[in-house]
Write an enzyme that holds these catalytic residues in place. Structure first.
Site, PDB file in Angstrom:
ATOM      1  N   TYR A   1      -2.446 -41.079 -11.560  1.00  0.00           N
ATOM      2  CA  TYR A   1      -2.053 -40.656 -12.910  1.00  0.00           C
ATOM      3  C   TYR A   1      -0.586 -41.005 -13.154  1.00  0.00           C
ATOM      4  CZ  TYR A   1      -1.471 -37.365 -16.834  1.00  0.00           C
ATOM      5  OH  TYR A   1      -1.205 -36.775 -18.051  1.00  0.00           O
TER       6      TYR A   1
ATOM      7  N   SER B   1       3.721 -38.990 -20.294  1.00  0.00           N
ATOM      8  CA  SER B   1       3.636 -37.730 -19.537  1.00  0.00           C
ATOM      9  C   SER B   1       4.952 -37.468 -18.813  1.00  0.00           C
ATOM     10  CB  SER B   1       2.501 -37.861 -18.502  1.00  0.00           C
ATOM     11  OG  SER B   1       2.641 -36.926 -17.456  1.00  0.00           O
TER      12      SER B   1
HETATM   13  P1  NAP Z   1      -8.193 -33.637 -22.368  1.00  0.00           P
HETATM   14  O1  NAP Z   1      -8.255 -32.245 -22.862  1.00  0.00           O
HETATM   15  O2  NAP Z   1      -8.787 -33.999 -21.061  1.00  0.00           O
HETATM   16  O3  NAP Z   1      -8.782 -34.641 -23.509  1.00  0.00           O
HETATM   17  C1  NAP Z   1      -8.784 -36.012 -23.231  1.00  0.00           C
HETATM   18  C2  NAP Z   1      -9.709 -36.655 -24.229  1.00  0.00           C
HETATM   19  O4  NAP Z   1      -9.849 -38.054 -23.930  1.00  0.00           O
HETATM   20  C3  NAP Z   1     -11.111 -36.041 -24.167  1.00  0.00           C
HETATM   21  O5  NAP Z   1     -11.667 -35.951 -25.454  1.00  0.00           O
HETATM   22  C4  NAP Z   1     -11.836 -37.065 -23.324  1.00  0.00           C
HETATM   23  O6  NAP Z   1     -13.226 -37.044 -23.485  1.00  0.00           O
HETATM   24  C5  NAP Z   1     -11.239 -38.346 -23.871  1.00  0.00           C
HETATM   25  N1  NAP Z   1     -11.527 -39.488 -22.976  1.00  0.00           N
HETATM   26  C6  NAP Z   1     -11.495 -39.494 -21.632  1.00  0.00           C
HETATM   27  N2  NAP Z   1     -11.837 -40.706 -21.176  1.00  0.00           N
HETATM   28  C7  NAP Z   1     -12.087 -41.482 -22.269  1.00  0.00           C
HETATM   29  C8  NAP Z   1     -12.490 -42.844 -22.450  1.00  0.00           C
HETATM   30  N3  NAP Z   1     -12.711 -43.656 -21.412  1.00  0.00           N
HETATM   31  N4  NAP Z   1     -12.657 -43.305 -23.720  1.00  0.00           N
HETATM   32  C9  NAP Z   1     -12.463 -42.480 -24.776  1.00  0.00           C
HETATM   33  N5  NAP Z   1     -12.081 -41.176 -24.685  1.00  0.00           N
HETATM   34  C10 NAP Z   1     -11.895 -40.699 -23.428  1.00  0.00           C
HETATM   35  O7  NAP Z   1      -6.670 -34.089 -22.301  1.00  0.00           O
HETATM   36  P2  NAP Z   1      -5.391 -33.531 -23.073  1.00  0.00           P
HETATM   37  O8  NAP Z   1      -4.728 -32.499 -22.243  1.00  0.00           O
HETATM   38  O9  NAP Z   1      -5.723 -33.264 -24.505  1.00  0.00           O
HETATM   39  O10 NAP Z   1      -4.472 -34.842 -22.963  1.00  0.00           O
HETATM   40  C11 NAP Z   1      -4.521 -35.862 -23.943  1.00  0.00           C
HETATM   41  C12 NAP Z   1      -3.548 -36.913 -23.481  1.00  0.00           C
HETATM   42  O11 NAP Z   1      -2.277 -36.307 -23.216  1.00  0.00           O
HETATM   43  C13 NAP Z   1      -3.953 -37.589 -22.175  1.00  0.00           C
HETATM   44  O12 NAP Z   1      -3.557 -38.951 -22.199  1.00  0.00           O
HETATM   45  C14 NAP Z   1      -3.124 -36.829 -21.120  1.00  0.00           C
HETATM   46  O13 NAP Z   1      -2.897 -37.636 -19.977  1.00  0.00           O
HETATM   47  C15 NAP Z   1      -1.863 -36.592 -21.879  1.00  0.00           C
HETATM   48  N6  NAP Z   1      -1.033 -35.497 -21.403  1.00  0.00           N
HETATM   49  C16 NAP Z   1      -1.560 -34.247 -21.266  1.00  0.00           C
HETATM   50  C17 NAP Z   1      -0.701 -33.208 -20.862  1.00  0.00           C
HETATM   51  C18 NAP Z   1      -1.173 -31.804 -20.666  1.00  0.00           C
HETATM   52  O14 NAP Z   1      -0.412 -31.011 -20.072  1.00  0.00           O
HETATM   53  N7  NAP Z   1      -2.346 -31.448 -21.144  1.00  0.00           N
HETATM   54  C19 NAP Z   1       0.640 -33.476 -20.623  1.00  0.00           C
HETATM   55  C20 NAP Z   1       1.113 -34.791 -20.751  1.00  0.00           C
HETATM   56  C21 NAP Z   1       0.256 -35.788 -21.161  1.00  0.00           C
HETATM   57  P3  NAP Z   1     -14.080 -36.264 -22.332  1.00  0.00           P
HETATM   58  O15 NAP Z   1     -13.996 -34.830 -22.709  1.00  0.00           O
HETATM   59  O16 NAP Z   1     -15.474 -36.823 -22.430  1.00  0.00           O
HETATM   60  O17 NAP Z   1     -13.429 -36.560 -21.002  1.00  0.00           O
HETATM   61  C1  GCO Z   2      -0.578 -32.106 -13.345  1.00  0.00           C
HETATM   62  C2  GCO Z   2      -0.732 -32.015 -14.832  1.00  0.00           C
HETATM   63  C3  GCO Z   2       0.243 -32.960 -15.517  1.00  0.00           C
HETATM   64  C4  GCO Z   2       0.080 -32.870 -17.007  1.00  0.00           C
HETATM   65  C5  GCO Z   2       1.035 -33.733 -17.717  1.00  0.00           C
HETATM   66  C6  GCO Z   2       2.437 -33.313 -17.488  1.00  0.00           C
HETATM   67  O1  GCO Z   2      -1.599 -32.073 -12.646  1.00  0.00           O
HETATM   68  O2  GCO Z   2       0.588 -32.211 -12.920  1.00  0.00           O
HETATM   69  O3  GCO Z   2      -2.054 -32.318 -15.234  1.00  0.00           O
HETATM   70  O4  GCO Z   2       0.022 -34.260 -15.072  1.00  0.00           O
HETATM   71  O5  GCO Z   2      -1.181 -33.255 -17.398  1.00  0.00           O
HETATM   72  O6  GCO Z   2       0.839 -35.085 -17.494  1.00  0.00           O
HETATM   73  O7  GCO Z   2       3.244 -34.025 -18.403  1.00  0.00           O
END
Ligand code: NAP
Ligand code: GCO
Length: 261
Positions: free
Chosen positions: A155, A142
């Site tokens: 986080y 992230s």
């Molecule tokens: P999301 O929409 O919240 O999806 C996360 C997925 O992980 C959901 O399907 C969730 O299921 C599942 N999950 C949560 N806890 C779990 C567990 N204990 N075991 C198995 N599955 C589990 O998140 P996203 O935005 O797609 O993000 C995916 C990854 O990218 C995460 O690691 C997040 O930290 C990272 N990320 C996201 C962003 C962003 O801006 N969106 C940026 C940087 C990094 P549930 O629906 O049941 O919770």
């Molecule tokens: C926040 C956001 C971020 C993104 C992502 C950024 O609350 O700042 O959720 O943490 O998820 O990780 O890279």
């Protein structure tokens, strides 16, 4: 070199969001897709979504924080689909709480999913990768692997730790032709960031939405599809000499001081 035909890719938490987009891209490059989520409803939702895009995925109910369940699921995958060639540690949660108001239990929940989960999953797939003589592990880090901000202490600590776990797996298992790298998405429009993009009562953009647009040279939020190419690259033989690297896919946020107001 980007061909994944004959490879088995296990993407955690990939019923929707970033995981789904990366898994779809890996499938497009020829990989067989396996994913998990924490309940059958999400698995069924994911299977339907994959089917809609012509992908025959296999889903397993499994919580990445449960070492026994992960070990049993990996064994089932190896018996029913094949040895896992590519692991994408995508599953993740966030809790946005001011640190001094966050309980140790809430802190631990985030650390368990975002840092211990990837450790457990990597530990479960590496022995078969060593036997096979190759493997790819991609940890979804992230911006918070590099930067802090208010209310995301657990986080940021987890994602900072995940960056170092990535480097350590690369160091410890590189001699077995296992490459472990990270992808650091910027701000991506998924359910996880929906609260940061909600329109205000008067229809104006959320202040955080405007803030991110001003901080991003690309002047937009990322989409899950923006992560597709980087995932295929790090899952393929095109990256066989890339190890311990965190590839930031952030539209340039980390390079930019931000647009003047
Ligand atoms: P999301 O929409 O919240 O999806 C996360 C997925 O992980 C959901 O399907 C969730 O299921 C599942 N999950 C949560 N806890 C779990 C567990 N204990 N075991 C198995 N599955 C589990 O998140 P996203 O935005 O797609 O993000 C995916 C990854 O990218 C995460 O690691 C997040 O930290 C990272 N990320 C996201 C962003 C962003 O801006 N969106 C940026 C940087 C990094 P549930 O629906 O049941 O919770
Ligand atoms: C926040 C956001 C971020 C993104 C992502 C950024 O609350 O700042 O959720 O943490 O998820 O990780 O890279």
């Amino acid at each position: 070199m980007f061909n994944l035909k004959g490879k088995v890719a296990f993407v955690t938490g990939a019923s929707y969001g970033i995981g789904f987009a990366m898994a779809s891209a890996l499938a497009g490059a020829g990989a067989k897709i396996v994913f998990n989520d924490i309940n059958q409803e999400l698995i069924d939702k994911g299977l339907a979504s994959y089917k809609e895009t012509g992908i025959e995925a296999t889903g397993y109910v499994c919580d990445v924080t449960d070492e026994k369940a992960v070990s049993e699921t990996v064994k089932k995958i190896e018996q029913e689909v094949g040895v896992i060639d590519i692991l994408v540690n995508n599953a993740g949660i966030i809790k946005r709480i001011p640190m001094c108001e966050m309980s140790a239990e809430e802190w631990q929940q985030v650390i368990d999913v975002d840092l211990t989960g990837p450790f457990i999953c990597a530990k479960s797939v590496i022995p078969s990768m060593i036997k096979k003589g190759s493997g790819k592990i991609i940890n979804i880090c992230s911006m918070m692997s590099e930067l802090g901000r208010e209310t995301v202490s657990a986080y940021a600590a987890a994602k900072g730790g995940l960056k170092m776990l990535t480097k350590n797996i690369a160091s410890e298992y590189g001699e077995h032709n296992i490459q472990c790298n990270g992808i650091g998405p910027g701000y991506i429009a998924t359910p996880q960031t929906a609260p940061l993009r909600e329109k205000q009562a008067d229809g104006s953009p959320h202040p955080f939405d405007s803030f991110i647009i001003a901080k991003t040279p690309a002047a937009r939020w990322g989409t899950p599809e923006d992560l597709a190419g980087p995932a295929v690259f790090l899952a393929s033989s095109a990256s066989d000499f890339v190890n311990g690297h965190i590839l930031y896919v952030d539209g340039g946020i980390l390079a930019y001081i931000g647009r003047q107001p």
